[in-house]
Enzyme design. Sequence first.
Site, short mmCIF file in Angstrom:
data_model
loop_
_atom_site.label_atom_id
_atom_site.label_comp_id
_atom_site.label_asym_id
_atom_site.label_seq_id
_atom_site.Cartn_x
_atom_site.Cartn_y
_atom_site.Cartn_z
N ARG A 209 13.21 -29.22 -19.78
CA ARG A 209 13.00 -29.46 -18.35
C ARG A 209 11.77 -30.36 -18.15
O ARG A 209 11.77 -31.26 -17.31
CB ARG A 209 12.82 -28.13 -17.60
CG ARG A 209 14.15 -27.40 -17.39
CD ARG A 209 14.01 -26.22 -16.43
NE ARG A 209 13.31 -25.10 -17.03
CZ ARG A 209 13.92 -24.07 -17.62
NH1 ARG A 209 15.22 -24.02 -17.67
NH2 ARG A 209 13.21 -23.08 -18.13
N SER A 248 28.77 -23.44 -9.99
CA SER A 248 29.90 -22.72 -9.39
C SER A 248 29.59 -21.29 -8.96
O SER A 248 30.31 -20.72 -8.16
CB SER A 248 31.09 -22.72 -10.37
OG SER A 248 30.71 -22.11 -11.58
N CYS A 336 25.00 -24.47 -26.44
CA CYS A 336 24.34 -23.25 -26.91
C CYS A 336 25.34 -22.36 -27.65
O CYS A 336 25.09 -21.18 -27.84
CB CYS A 336 23.67 -22.51 -25.76
SG CYS A 336 24.78 -22.09 -24.42
N1 SAH Z 1 20.34 -25.60 -16.74
C1 SAH Z 1 20.08 -24.24 -16.34
C2 SAH Z 1 20.88 -23.22 -17.13
C3 SAH Z 1 22.38 -23.43 -17.09
S1 SAH Z 1 23.33 -22.05 -17.59
C4 SAH Z 1 18.57 -23.98 -16.45
O1 SAH Z 1 17.84 -24.76 -17.07
O2 SAH Z 1 18.12 -22.99 -15.89
C5 SAH Z 1 24.95 -22.55 -17.20
C6 SAH Z 1 25.32 -22.48 -15.71
O3 SAH Z 1 26.60 -23.07 -15.57
C7 SAH Z 1 25.45 -21.09 -15.14
O4 SAH Z 1 24.64 -20.98 -14.00
C8 SAH Z 1 26.93 -20.95 -14.74
O5 SAH Z 1 27.11 -20.23 -13.53
C9 SAH Z 1 27.34 -22.37 -14.56
N2 SAH Z 1 28.75 -22.70 -14.82
C10 SAH Z 1 29.54 -22.25 -15.83
N3 SAH Z 1 30.73 -22.88 -15.83
C11 SAH Z 1 30.71 -23.75 -14.78
C12 SAH Z 1 31.64 -24.71 -14.28
N4 SAH Z 1 32.83 -24.89 -14.86
N5 SAH Z 1 31.28 -25.43 -13.21
C13 SAH Z 1 30.06 -25.26 -12.62
N6 SAH Z 1 29.14 -24.40 -13.07
C14 SAH Z 1 29.44 -23.64 -14.15
#
Ligand code: SAH
Length: 392
Positions: A209, A248, A336
């Site tokens: 980040r 989502s 991950c």
């Molecule tokens: N980048 C974030 C962590 C992401 S975790 C950080 O740094 O804090 C992955 C996220 O993707 C979760 O919040 C989950 O709700 C969302 N997610 C999973 N599948 C998805 C999809 N098909 N479309 C949109 N969001 C999705």
Amino acid sequence: MKRAQAVLRLKRGRERARTHPWIFKSEVADVSDVEPGAAVTVIDSAGTFVGRGHFNPRPALCCRILTWTDEPLDPAFYERRVAEAVALRSRGAGGAPALARLVWSEADGLPGLIVDRYGPALVVQCLTLGMARARPLVVAALTRVLGPLPVFKKDEDALGRLEGFEPAHGWAGPAGPATVEVEEDGVRFTVTLGAGHKTGLYLDQRENRLRVGALARGREVLDAFAYAGGFACHALRGGAQRAVLIESSPEALAAARQNLELNRMAERAEIVAANVFDELRRLERAGARFGVIVLDPPPFARSRTQLEAAVRGYKEINLRAMRLLERGGWLLTFSCSHHVSQARFEEICRDAAADAGTRLRVSAPLSQASDHPVVLTIPETRYLKGLLLEAV
Ligand code: SAH
């Protein structure tokens, strides 16, 4: 009278010096009568001491070694381990950090235990029956090392089912605040203890980040799989013109909105409640372009059998993101999934780039934050991999 020690004897052929703490049922010759979740002494087929760990007859991974020294797993043991883990995070920081993963399971010699610090509170997650039983010792050790901070217990239901324990959810002792505000490199986040994913935030992405913050000046930024908006907030703090977040989950969307407002960035952000796969396609049709794109999906492959579908998923989102990337723009792309190696991930991105017809320079490999240390002989400790790619 001294109680007979619980002993687990390894099969012949498992005598070599062990550097990995996991013992599977298939490696066990016999086990004395031992209560599930209790400590067991591991010996080799000749009777020589190997280590001491937590035993659980339920899962295939039936024992995790906590020490290779013939010492009791008593309060002093947990205090030493916790103190070492905290010292590692304090190195060069002039004290224990206020926002960090303080204990990370196998990587800190405490398999099955996660401890994260969120400012004035700690969140403890037990991943095994043995650690769930040992939690009072862990909490006592944390108090001795860090002082009396309130401890929130947040176990995962799936692991409780797998290991056979009742997942805990709530304060371990005196209650602390329901929500805390934490600061991560100049960005503030609100965390509701016990809510959301993981222990509240994805602490493993902290250093990435920060990178996005440094790349974002003057750019249009796309934060796909945004969760609570961590990447977008850092991009906007770094001077991004605008950030588009795609997510989502309603809970995550609400948290993202709150964090953008907390940092007075909401007017430069657009939050899109959508499936990333659909939204990337829509953006492409609309002719959108971005200078920085972050793809941080959940693990698409939770098991080996899901690997091929996962590979297709990774390829698809990367291909679409590459088409949305402007010349000179940056793509930070992650996986991950334990079952996708760094080499495999790079291959997937290479295929995607070939199909997208995009030329990209590999600027750096990306990984998890340093408070999630990697142990060389425990490859499972490296799980987050990614690439920083520059469109040339
Ligand atoms: N980048 C974030 C962590 C992401 S975790 C950080 O740094 O804090 C992955 C996220 O993707 C979760 O919040 C989950 O709700 C969302 N997610 C999973 N599948 C998805 C999809 N098909 N479309 C949109 N969001 C999705």
